[in-house]
Design a protein around this motif. Structure first.
Motif, short mmCIF file in Angstrom:
data_model
loop_
_atom_site.label_atom_id
_atom_site.label_comp_id
_atom_site.label_asym_id
_atom_site.label_seq_id
_atom_site.Cartn_x
_atom_site.Cartn_y
_atom_site.Cartn_z
N THR A 144 58.25 -24.53 -18.66
CA THR A 144 57.96 -25.70 -17.81
C THR A 144 56.75 -26.49 -18.31
N VAL A 145 56.02 -25.93 -19.25
CA VAL A 145 54.80 -26.56 -19.78
C VAL A 145 55.17 -27.39 -21.00
N PRO A 146 54.68 -28.62 -21.10
CA PRO A 146 54.96 -29.42 -22.30
C PRO A 146 54.57 -28.65 -23.56
N ALA A 147 55.41 -28.72 -24.58
CA ALA A 147 55.21 -27.94 -25.82
C ALA A 147 53.81 -28.10 -26.39
N GLU A 148 53.25 -29.31 -26.36
CA GLU A 148 51.94 -29.55 -26.94
C GLU A 148 50.79 -28.94 -26.14
N ARG A 168 39.25 -23.78 -20.10
CA ARG A 168 38.64 -25.11 -20.02
C ARG A 168 39.10 -25.75 -18.71
N LEU A 169 38.17 -25.98 -17.80
CA LEU A 169 38.51 -26.45 -16.46
C LEU A 169 38.94 -27.92 -16.43
N GLN A 170 38.47 -28.72 -17.38
CA GLN A 170 38.82 -30.14 -17.47
C GLN A 170 38.63 -30.60 -18.90
N GLY A 171 39.07 -31.81 -19.17
CA GLY A 171 38.79 -32.44 -20.44
C GLY A 171 39.78 -32.12 -21.53
N GLU A 172 39.35 -32.41 -22.77
CA GLU A 172 40.21 -32.19 -23.93
C GLU A 172 40.60 -30.72 -24.03
N ASP A 173 41.87 -30.46 -24.28
CA ASP A 173 42.41 -29.10 -24.36
C ASP A 173 42.23 -28.31 -23.07
N GLU A 174 42.25 -29.03 -21.93
CA GLU A 174 42.16 -28.36 -20.64
C GLU A 174 43.24 -27.28 -20.56
N THR A 175 42.88 -26.13 -20.04
CA THR A 175 43.83 -25.05 -19.82
C THR A 175 44.88 -25.54 -18.82
N VAL A 176 46.12 -25.17 -19.02
CA VAL A 176 47.17 -25.51 -18.06
C VAL A 176 46.96 -24.66 -16.82
#
Length: 180
Positions: A144-148, A168-176
């Protein structure tokens, strides 16, 4: 002059999370002498990339056979399936555990909740294992998570017998995070 009331405890979060929510062996999901135990840890960072030094990382998982019924989950047992670890002054967290087995057609994974200042509700994610590429490819939740973005859910093998999983709670490469 009218005074503006300050925030009340119901309007703020932390840094109170480590008070009463942690215990000395909370990060020991598996006992110290448990065969095949591994360490999984990383750092929790905020949207600016700064370490979150007062978060709590909570984990739940199946045992290596894919079961959640842990009859030996009393204190001092070899495996309890649940862990709770506060972050240190540098935002690091770590648990000692066993690799879980697959459950109901899902790849081996560990469920994770993060409690931190500024979060009115916990955030929920999963840790998947890097050596389970085939199982990860067919996992219905990971699908269900986008591949990228899937890489934010797969731990990294450090080459020293343990795994790294930064949150990572927010920002670039934020954890899903998942809505549960």
């Amino acid at each position: 002059m009218t005074e503006t009331p300050g925030p009340t405890p119901s309007q703020t979060v932390g840094p109170f999370l480590s008070l009463g929510l942690t215990w000395p062996d909370g990060a020991d999901v598996a006992g110290e002498d448990t065969p095949d135990a591994l360490r999984i840890g990383g750092i929790v960072v905020d949207g600016a990339g700064e370490p979150v030094f007062d978060a709590v990382v909570e984990t739940w998982q199946a045992d290596p056979d894919g079961h959640f019924d842990h009859p030996d989950s009393a204190a001092g047992s070899a495996f309890r399936g649940f862990g709770r670890c506060p972050t240190d002054g540098d935002g690091h967290w770590e648990i000692r555990t066993l690799k879980p087995g697959p459950v109901d057609g899902q790849a081996p994974h560990i469920d994770v909740s993060v409690f931190a200042r500024g979060l009115l509700d916990r955030v929920v994610t999963r840790i998947y294992f890097p050596d389970e590429a085939a199982a990860n490819a067919t996992d219905p939740v990971l699908a269900t998570v986008p591949a990228e973005r899937r890489a934010t859910l797969v731990a990294v093998d450090t080459g020293r017998g343990d795994l790294r999983f930064d949150i990572r709670l927010q920002g670039e490469d934020e954890t899903v995070f998942f809505a549960v």
